[in-house]
Design a protein around this motif. Structure first.
Motif, PDB file in Angstrom:
ATOM      1  N   TYR A 160       6.342 104.158  37.417  1.00  0.00           N
ATOM      2  CA  TYR A 160       4.981 104.302  37.928  1.00  0.00           C
ATOM      3  C   TYR A 160       4.072 103.305  37.224  1.00  0.00           C
ATOM      4  O   TYR A 160       4.058 103.212  35.995  1.00  0.00           O
ATOM      5  CB  TYR A 160       4.457 105.715  37.689  1.00  0.00           C
ATOM      6  CG  TYR A 160       2.990 105.871  38.034  1.00  0.00           C
ATOM      7  CD1 TYR A 160       2.595 106.158  39.336  1.00  0.00           C
ATOM      8  CD2 TYR A 160       2.010 105.699  37.056  1.00  0.00           C
ATOM      9  CE1 TYR A 160       1.248 106.277  39.651  1.00  0.00           C
ATOM     10  CE2 TYR A 160       0.662 105.829  37.369  1.00  0.00           C
ATOM     11  CZ  TYR A 160       0.285 106.103  38.670  1.00  0.00           C
ATOM     12  OH  TYR A 160      -1.033 106.219  38.985  1.00  0.00           O
ATOM     13  N   THR A 210      12.174 105.536  45.572  1.00  0.00           N
ATOM     14  CA  THR A 210      11.473 106.731  46.040  1.00  0.00           C
ATOM     15  C   THR A 210      10.038 106.705  45.540  1.00  0.00           C
ATOM     16  O   THR A 210       9.789 106.541  44.343  1.00  0.00           O
ATOM     17  CB  THR A 210      12.153 108.009  45.522  1.00  0.00           C
ATOM     18  OG1 THR A 210      13.508 108.032  45.970  1.00  0.00           O
ATOM     19  CG2 THR A 210      11.441 109.240  46.047  1.00  0.00           C
ATOM     20  N   GLY A 211       9.093 106.858  46.457  1.00  0.00           N
ATOM     21  CA  GLY A 211       7.697 106.884  46.066  1.00  0.00           C
ATOM     22  C   GLY A 211       6.795 107.196  47.240  1.00  0.00           C
ATOM     23  O   GLY A 211       7.233 107.191  48.398  1.00  0.00           O
ATOM     24  N   LYS A 212       5.510 107.443  46.935  1.00  0.00           N
ATOM     25  CA  LYS A 212       4.531 107.739  47.972  1.00  0.00           C
ATOM     26  C   LYS A 212       3.379 106.736  47.971  1.00  0.00           C
ATOM     27  O   LYS A 212       2.354 106.971  48.598  1.00  0.00           O
ATOM     28  CB  LYS A 212       3.999 109.156  47.790  1.00  0.00           C
ATOM     29  CG  LYS A 212       5.072 110.222  47.979  1.00  0.00           C
ATOM     30  CD  LYS A 212       4.502 111.620  47.850  1.00  0.00           C
ATOM     31  CE  LYS A 212       5.592 112.677  48.058  1.00  0.00           C
ATOM     32  NZ  LYS A 212       5.062 114.060  47.946  1.00  0.00           N
ATOM     33  N   SER A 213       3.555 105.618  47.285  1.00  0.00           N
ATOM     34  CA  SER A 213       2.578 104.545  47.339  1.00  0.00           C
ATOM     35  C   SER A 213       2.594 103.919  48.738  1.00  0.00           C
ATOM     36  O   SER A 213       3.626 103.948  49.427  1.00  0.00           O
ATOM     37  CB  SER A 213       2.922 103.482  46.291  1.00  0.00           C
ATOM     38  OG  SER A 213       2.212 102.285  46.529  1.00  0.00           O
ATOM     39  N   SER A 259       5.655 101.818  48.957  1.00  0.00           N
ATOM     40  CA  SER A 259       6.973 102.378  48.680  1.00  0.00           C
ATOM     41  C   SER A 259       7.919 102.153  49.855  1.00  0.00           C
ATOM     42  O   SER A 259       7.515 102.134  51.019  1.00  0.00           O
ATOM     43  CB  SER A 259       6.869 103.877  48.389  1.00  0.00           C
ATOM     44  OG  SER A 259       6.122 104.110  47.218  1.00  0.00           O
ATOM     45  N   PRO A 294       9.709 106.268  51.480  1.00  0.00           N
ATOM     46  CA  PRO A 294       9.826 107.044  52.707  1.00  0.00           C
ATOM     47  C   PRO A 294      10.802 106.494  53.746  1.00  0.00           C
ATOM     48  O   PRO A 294      11.149 107.216  54.685  1.00  0.00           O
ATOM     49  CB  PRO A 294       8.398 107.017  53.270  1.00  0.00           C
ATOM     50  CG  PRO A 294       7.835 105.734  52.768  1.00  0.00           C
ATOM     51  CD  PRO A 294       8.402 105.570  51.393  1.00  0.00           C
TER      52      PRO A 294
END
Length: 361
Positions: free
Chosen positions: A263, A297-300, A303, A332
């Protein structure tokens, strides 16, 4: 001794003298050896084009500036370590050119003239660590080679270059740098169109635990290949903007990009980063092919496995080709295209399971 013998000896001596007089210039190239406790800069200042400055194993607390074309600065692998001086202003004797480099927060600076590139410099087989800005920084060079250099724990970039052509960055390691491990750009201080790098090459490097593994900003005509990019906040960034010519016309090929899930908080230019593999933003005619991109894996907003990100300044990524890549376990999605369907980007032959929008796999 007869007259005949005397004549023969004279002829032979003249012939040997003629060969000595025509010895190739390369035979005169010297190796200047630097021992622990001695000044690297002093040896660099004394070197001529074609010479090698060989820095023996040890820790050297100084900053070094190279301005001599054709110079090789070489250490003894990671056992030659260059660190900042313990106290400001404690530069060792003989370092006439280095305070500018050190004051800027850099470890090694390779610097050409404003209108004349510094040609054919090589920096190899050493470690540079702990500098406030950049481990190794270069500007205004042509055919610079940086290989087997370790650049760890520097305040901005590990290895960086701007306003240069035909650079080769091969088999280096950059870890724990606060921005990119490897950073190539046209210019960081001016709004300009993308520069033709004339075939710059970034290959077989290991980039780990940086903010971004590799950043290519406002450049054209280069190759990023066979690199291992792991454990950064984001893997590979190819960045353009509204200036012309556009960034692009380059290749990102056969890289292993995996688990870049650190992060990193947002900056003035980008949202926070986490879980990003390869990103194209504001680019045209780039080829992204035969890469392995796994485990992100991420929600930026950035991502995903391979992401075409809509530029914050409104510049589209157009006519890029994303082909024959292997993508697994990216969220995603393995492929993310934020551009309109009419942008001319193509996705073909990729092995993947999920995309946004659907249908790209």
């Amino acid at each position: 001794m007869t007259k005949r013998h005397i004549a023969y000896l004279a002829c032979t001596t003249a012939l040997v003298g003629a060969f000595v007089g025509t010895t190739p210039a390369s035979a005169a190239h010297r190796t200047l050896v630097v021992h622990p406790g001695e000044s690297i800069q002093k040896a660099v200042n004394a070197a001529r084009s074609g010479d090698t400055v060989l820095v023996l194993a040890g820790t050297y607390r100084e900053s070094v500036t190279v301005r001599t074309p054709g110079l090789t600065l070489r250490g003894v692998d990671h056992r030659t370590v260059i660190k900042p001086p313990k106290k400001a202003g404690s530069a060792s004797r003989g370092k006439k050119a280095s305070p500018t480099c050190l004051a800027a927060g850099n470890g090694i600076c390779v610097v050409g003239g404003k209108n004349k590139a510094l040609k054919n410099v090589t920096v190899a087989d050493l470690k540079v660590t702990g500098f406030a800005k950049t481990g190794l920084w270069s500007m205004g060079t042509d055919r610079l080679t940086v290989e087997h250099v370790t650049a760890d724990d520097n305040g901005q970039w590990g290895i960086a270059q701007e306003h240069s052509t035909r650079g080769v960055f091969r088999e280096n390691t950059a870890r724990g740098n606060k921005d990119a491990g490897l950073f190539l750009a046209n210019s960081v201080k001016a709004e300009q169109g993308a520069r033709d790098s004339k075939g710059a090459l970034i290959e077989r490097n290991h980039l780990e635990d940086n903010r971004i593994g590799i950043t290519v900003r406002r450049l054209r005509n280069l190759t990023v290949a066979h690199n291992h990019v792991v454990g950064n906040c984001a893997g590979v960034f190819v960045v353009g903007d509204e200036n012309k010519p556009r960034a692009g016309a380059l290749a990102v090929a056969e890289n292993l990009v995996e688990r870049n899930n650190k992060y990193c908080p947002k900056t003035a230019r980008l949202p926070y980063l986490k879980g990003t593999g390869i990103v194209l933003t504001g680019t045209e005619k780039a080829l992204v092919t035969r890469n392995t991109v796994v485990g992100h894996t991420g929600k930026s907003p950035l991502s995903g496995g391979i992401v075409l990100f809509k530029s914050f300044v409104g510049v589209k990524s157009e006519k890029n080709r994303i082909t024959d890549n292997r993508l697994e376990n990216n969220a995603p999605a393995d492929l993310v295209n934020q551009e309109a369907a009419k942008s001319g980007n193509s996705f073909q032959g990729n092995a993947c399971r999920a995309s946004k929008p659907a249908g790209l796999c």
